[in-house]
Design a protein around this motif. Sequence first.
Motif, short mmCIF file in Angstrom:
data_model
loop_
_atom_site.label_atom_id
_atom_site.label_comp_id
_atom_site.label_asym_id
_atom_site.label_seq_id
_atom_site.Cartn_x
_atom_site.Cartn_y
_atom_site.Cartn_z
N THR A 33 0.80 -1.23 0.00
CA THR A 33 0.00 0.00 0.00
C THR A 33 0.83 1.28 0.00
O THR A 33 0.28 2.35 -0.19
N VAL A 34 2.15 1.20 0.21
CA VAL A 34 2.96 2.42 0.19
C VAL A 34 3.01 3.02 -1.22
O VAL A 34 3.28 4.20 -1.39
N VAL A 35 2.76 2.19 -2.22
CA VAL A 35 2.65 2.63 -3.61
C VAL A 35 1.55 1.78 -4.23
O VAL A 35 1.43 0.59 -3.95
N ALA A 38 -1.39 0.88 -9.70
CA ALA A 38 -1.53 1.81 -10.82
C ALA A 38 -0.31 2.73 -10.95
O ALA A 38 0.15 3.00 -12.07
N GLU A 39 0.22 3.20 -9.82
CA GLU A 39 1.42 4.05 -9.86
C GLU A 39 2.62 3.29 -10.40
O GLU A 39 3.41 3.83 -11.17
N ILE A 40 2.76 2.03 -9.99
CA ILE A 40 3.87 1.21 -10.48
C ILE A 40 3.73 1.01 -11.99
O ILE A 40 4.70 1.17 -12.74
N GLY A 160 5.57 7.55 0.08
CA GLY A 160 4.38 6.85 0.55
C GLY A 160 4.52 6.19 1.91
O GLY A 160 3.52 5.87 2.56
N TRP A 161 5.77 5.96 2.35
CA TRP A 161 5.98 5.28 3.63
C TRP A 161 5.96 6.33 4.73
O TRP A 161 6.94 6.97 5.03
#
Length: 162
Positions: A33-35, A38-40, A160-161
């Motif tokens: 969930t930190v990324v 879709a972002e990846i 994101g972390w």
Amino acid sequence: MRTYLTVFALLLLAAVGAAGQAKLPGQGADACTVVSKAEIEQTLGVKLADGEKPPKLQTPGVVSTCNYKISGGGIVSIAIQHRPIKYEGTATVDAKKQGVEQGHIAGLGRDAFLTEASGIENLTIFRGDYDLISVMVMGSISVKPASAAVEKLGRIVLDGWK
């Protein structure tokens, strides 16, 4: 009334202190969930299967890992880790002593370096004295150069972390 105000003040201080601290892997921080997927996909220009958490690579308070299979072959692995040993800032020097060439990336976390070899991009980011992020991409991605895309993904994970 004074007791209630004292208790309220103590709870407020505790909440402010907790809000300022980053969550540990598996204790609020999760590599899946930190990324977002879709972002990846957007950053690397690939289509991914849903993230999977290998059970052997999950230890609450220590490490959280999430692996995504790349359609057409390959894998993207995101790991966040809290190490018990303080990072002394020597990873790049130690790697060179062992004959491993790594590209140091200035301005990314406390220290960061990228290793590239045979279709594998491995980015390591030291977030502080104890926290470590690993972003590994094995296989072909459409964004070139791959190293820049992996660095960008690493920045997204770092941000994101929380």
